[in-house]
Design a protein around this motif. Sequence first.
Motif, PDB file in Angstrom:
ATOM      1  N   LEU A   1       0.818  -1.215   0.000  1.00  0.00           N
ATOM      2  CA  LEU A   1       0.000   0.000   0.000  1.00  0.00           C
ATOM      3  C   LEU A   1       0.849   1.261   0.000  1.00  0.00           C
ATOM      4  O   LEU A   1       0.432   2.298  -0.513  1.00  0.00           O
ATOM      5  N   ASP A   2       2.058   1.192   0.555  1.00  0.00           N
ATOM      6  CA  ASP A   2       2.924   2.366   0.624  1.00  0.00           C
ATOM      7  C   ASP A   2       3.657   2.631  -0.684  1.00  0.00           C
ATOM      8  O   ASP A   2       4.245   3.691  -0.858  1.00  0.00           O
ATOM      9  N   ARG A   3       3.628   1.669  -1.626  1.00  0.00           N
ATOM     10  CA  ARG A   3       4.313   1.872  -2.903  1.00  0.00           C
ATOM     11  C   ARG A   3       3.545   2.856  -3.771  1.00  0.00           C
ATOM     12  O   ARG A   3       2.343   3.048  -3.615  1.00  0.00           O
ATOM     13  N   ASP A   4       4.298   3.444  -4.723  1.00  0.00           N
ATOM     14  CA  ASP A   4       3.671   4.364  -5.671  1.00  0.00           C
ATOM     15  C   ASP A   4       2.777   3.596  -6.633  1.00  0.00           C
ATOM     16  O   ASP A   4       3.017   2.421  -6.935  1.00  0.00           O
ATOM     17  N   VAL A   5       1.771   4.292  -7.131  1.00  0.00           N
ATOM     18  CA  VAL A   5       0.861   3.705  -8.121  1.00  0.00           C
ATOM     19  C   VAL A   5       1.582   3.717  -9.468  1.00  0.00           C
ATOM     20  O   VAL A   5       2.240   4.700  -9.822  1.00  0.00           O
ATOM     21  N   PRO A   6       1.490   2.641 -10.259  1.00  0.00           N
ATOM     22  CA  PRO A   6       2.126   2.632 -11.579  1.00  0.00           C
ATOM     23  C   PRO A   6       1.624   3.797 -12.425  1.00  0.00           C
ATOM     24  O   PRO A   6       0.459   4.193 -12.345  1.00  0.00           O
ATOM     25  N   SER A   7       2.513   4.330 -13.259  1.00  0.00           N
ATOM     26  CA  SER A   7       2.181   5.547 -14.020  1.00  0.00           C
ATOM     27  C   SER A   7       0.993   5.335 -14.956  1.00  0.00           C
ATOM     28  O   SER A   7       0.176   6.236 -15.143  1.00  0.00           O
ATOM     29  N   GLY A   8       0.863   4.173 -15.573  1.00  0.00           N
ATOM     30  CA  GLY A   8      -0.269   3.921 -16.467  1.00  0.00           C
ATOM     31  C   GLY A   8      -1.593   3.968 -15.725  1.00  0.00           C
ATOM     32  O   GLY A   8      -2.583   4.522 -16.205  1.00  0.00           O
ATOM     33  N   ILE A   9      -1.599   3.393 -14.528  1.00  0.00           N
ATOM     34  CA  ILE A   9      -2.824   3.377 -13.720  1.00  0.00           C
ATOM     35  C   ILE A   9      -3.123   4.784 -13.211  1.00  0.00           C
ATOM     36  O   ILE A   9      -4.276   5.220 -13.193  1.00  0.00           O
ATOM     37  N   ASP A  10      -2.073   5.498 -12.816  1.00  0.00           N
ATOM     38  CA  ASP A  10      -2.245   6.857 -12.307  1.00  0.00           C
ATOM     39  C   ASP A  10      -2.910   7.752 -13.351  1.00  0.00           C
ATOM     40  O   ASP A  10      -3.886   8.445 -13.068  1.00  0.00           O
ATOM     41  N   SER A  11      -2.406   7.732 -14.582  1.00  0.00           N
ATOM     42  CA  SER A  11      -3.000   8.567 -15.636  1.00  0.00           C
ATOM     43  C   SER A  11      -4.395   8.071 -16.008  1.00  0.00           C
ATOM     44  O   SER A  11      -5.283   8.868 -16.333  1.00  0.00           O
ATOM     45  N   TRP A  12      -4.606   6.756 -15.938  1.00  0.00           N
ATOM     46  CA  TRP A  12      -5.927   6.197 -16.254  1.00  0.00           C
ATOM     47  C   TRP A  12      -6.967   6.681 -15.235  1.00  0.00           C
ATOM     48  O   TRP A  12      -8.066   7.090 -15.599  1.00  0.00           O
ATOM     49  N   VAL A  13      -6.589   6.695 -13.956  1.00  0.00           N
ATOM     50  CA  VAL A  13      -7.510   7.171 -12.925  1.00  0.00           C
ATOM     51  C   VAL A  13      -7.787   8.658 -13.118  1.00  0.00           C
ATOM     52  O   VAL A  13      -8.924   9.115 -12.994  1.00  0.00           O
ATOM     53  N   ARG A  14      -6.768   9.417 -13.482  1.00  0.00           N
ATOM     54  CA  ARG A  14      -6.984  10.853 -13.732  1.00  0.00           C
ATOM     55  C   ARG A  14      -7.911  11.060 -14.932  1.00  0.00           C
ATOM     56  O   ARG A  14      -8.763  11.940 -14.921  1.00  0.00           O
ATOM     57  N   ASP A  15      -7.748  10.242 -15.971  1.00  0.00           N
ATOM     58  CA  ASP A  15      -8.631  10.342 -17.138  1.00  0.00           C
ATOM     59  C   ASP A  15     -10.070   9.986 -16.777  1.00  0.00           C
ATOM     60  O   ASP A  15     -11.016  10.568 -17.305  1.00  0.00           O
ATOM     61  N   LEU A  16     -10.241   9.032 -15.872  1.00  0.00           N
ATOM     62  CA  LEU A  16     -11.591   8.657 -15.463  1.00  0.00           C
ATOM     63  C   LEU A  16     -12.298   9.793 -14.745  1.00  0.00           C
ATOM     64  O   LEU A  16     -13.522   9.905 -14.780  1.00  0.00           O
ATOM     65  N   GLN A  17     -11.522  10.643 -14.084  1.00  0.00           N
ATOM     66  CA  GLN A  17     -12.119  11.756 -13.364  1.00  0.00           C
ATOM     67  C   GLN A  17     -12.653  12.819 -14.309  1.00  0.00           C
ATOM     68  O   GLN A  17     -13.517  13.602 -13.944  1.00  0.00           O
ATOM     69  N   GLN A  18     -12.138  12.855 -15.530  1.00  0.00           N
ATOM     70  CA  GLN A  18     -12.639  13.801 -16.521  1.00  0.00           C
ATOM     71  C   GLN A  18     -13.817  13.160 -17.241  1.00  0.00           C
ATOM     72  O   GLN A  18     -13.941  11.938 -17.295  1.00  0.00           O
ATOM     73  N   SER A  19     -14.671  13.982 -17.796  1.00  0.00           N
ATOM     74  CA  SER A  19     -15.837  13.421 -18.496  1.00  0.00           C
ATOM     75  C   SER A  19     -15.377  12.698 -19.756  1.00  0.00           C
ATOM     76  O   SER A  19     -14.443  13.115 -20.431  1.00  0.00           O
ATOM     77  N   THR A  20     -16.037  11.579 -20.044  1.00  0.00           N
ATOM     78  CA  THR A  20     -15.714  10.799 -21.228  1.00  0.00           C
ATOM     79  C   THR A  20     -16.884  10.850 -22.183  1.00  0.00           C
ATOM     80  O   THR A  20     -18.035  11.020 -21.780  1.00  0.00           O
ATOM     81  N   ILE A  21     -16.635  10.686 -23.444  1.00  0.00           N
ATOM     82  CA  ILE A  21     -17.686  10.736 -24.461  1.00  0.00           C
ATOM     83  C   ILE A  21     -18.577   9.522 -24.318  1.00  0.00           C
ATOM     84  O   ILE A  21     -18.124   8.387 -24.301  1.00  0.00           O
ATOM     85  N   GLY A  22     -19.868   9.772 -24.195  1.00  0.00           N
ATOM     86  CA  GLY A  22     -20.843   8.686 -24.123  1.00  0.00           C
ATOM     87  C   GLY A  22     -20.786   7.905 -22.823  1.00  0.00           C
ATOM     88  O   GLY A  22     -21.380   6.857 -22.707  1.00  0.00           O
ATOM     89  N   GLY A  23     -20.043   8.379 -21.842  1.00  0.00           N
ATOM     90  CA  GLY A  23     -19.987   7.697 -20.561  1.00  0.00           C
ATOM     91  C   GLY A  23     -19.165   6.415 -20.601  1.00  0.00           C
ATOM     92  O   GLY A  23     -19.239   5.604 -19.695  1.00  0.00           O
ATOM     93  N   ALA A  24     -18.392   6.210 -21.648  1.00  0.00           N
ATOM     94  CA  ALA A  24     -17.598   4.983 -21.752  1.00  0.00           C
ATOM     95  C   ALA A  24     -16.403   5.059 -20.808  1.00  0.00           C
ATOM     96  O   ALA A  24     -15.873   6.120 -20.536  1.00  0.00           O
ATOM     97  N   VAL A  25     -15.989   3.927 -20.324  1.00  0.00           N
ATOM     98  CA  VAL A  25     -14.837   3.851 -19.432  1.00  0.00           C
ATOM     99  C   VAL A  25     -13.614   3.539 -20.271  1.00  0.00           C
ATOM    100  O   VAL A  25     -13.584   2.562 -21.010  1.00  0.00           O
ATOM    101  N   ARG A  26     -12.602   4.386 -20.155  1.00  0.00           N
ATOM    102  CA  ARG A  26     -11.369   4.143 -20.899  1.00  0.00           C
ATOM    103  C   ARG A  26     -10.481   3.171 -20.139  1.00  0.00           C
ATOM    104  O   ARG A  26     -10.367   3.252 -18.920  1.00  0.00           O
ATOM    105  N   LEU A  27      -9.838   2.285 -20.848  1.00  0.00           N
ATOM    106  CA  LEU A  27      -8.912   1.343 -20.234  1.00  0.00           C
ATOM    107  C   LEU A  27      -7.532   1.943 -20.199  1.00  0.00           C
ATOM    108  O   LEU A  27      -7.204   2.838 -20.984  1.00  0.00           O
TER     109      LEU A  27
END
Length: 139
Positions: A105-131
């Motif tokens: 739990l104390d380790r850093d989040v992988p960069s791909g997951i970090d940016s993916w979570v940030r992208d999820l916080q922004q609105s997506t077209i049609g409500g689709a979830v980006r992988l």
Amino acid sequence: MISRLLGGAMPWLLAALIGLLVFQYQLLQTADAERDTATLQAEHAQERAAILREHQQFQRQQIETLNTSLAERDQRLTTIANDIRASNAALEQLGEQNAEIRAWLDRDVPSGIDSWVRDLQQSTIGGAVRLPSATGSPD
């Protein structure tokens, strides 16, 4: 003498009577026109009042719909917040109980997951979830 006075006054009395009748006729015509105008104005006011009542009813329905939607949204947000609190509490409890999990739990989040979570916080077209774009190993 009376017949003589009446004979000379008769044309004048007849003219006054005709004048009075003309005046009364004009007065009657004016009163009829005012009555018709008032009737039309009353009908117009009633039609407008009916339209305003319909609009008011529509606005009340819109307000009820919005209130219902907001109440449902608040309930969903409360449920989500409670789930997040429960998940955070469970993770903290796991971290306190197990040293290996605490280290993970104390380790850093992988960069791909970090940016993916940030992208999820922004609105997506049609409500689709980006992988995530980079699906590397979770470390």
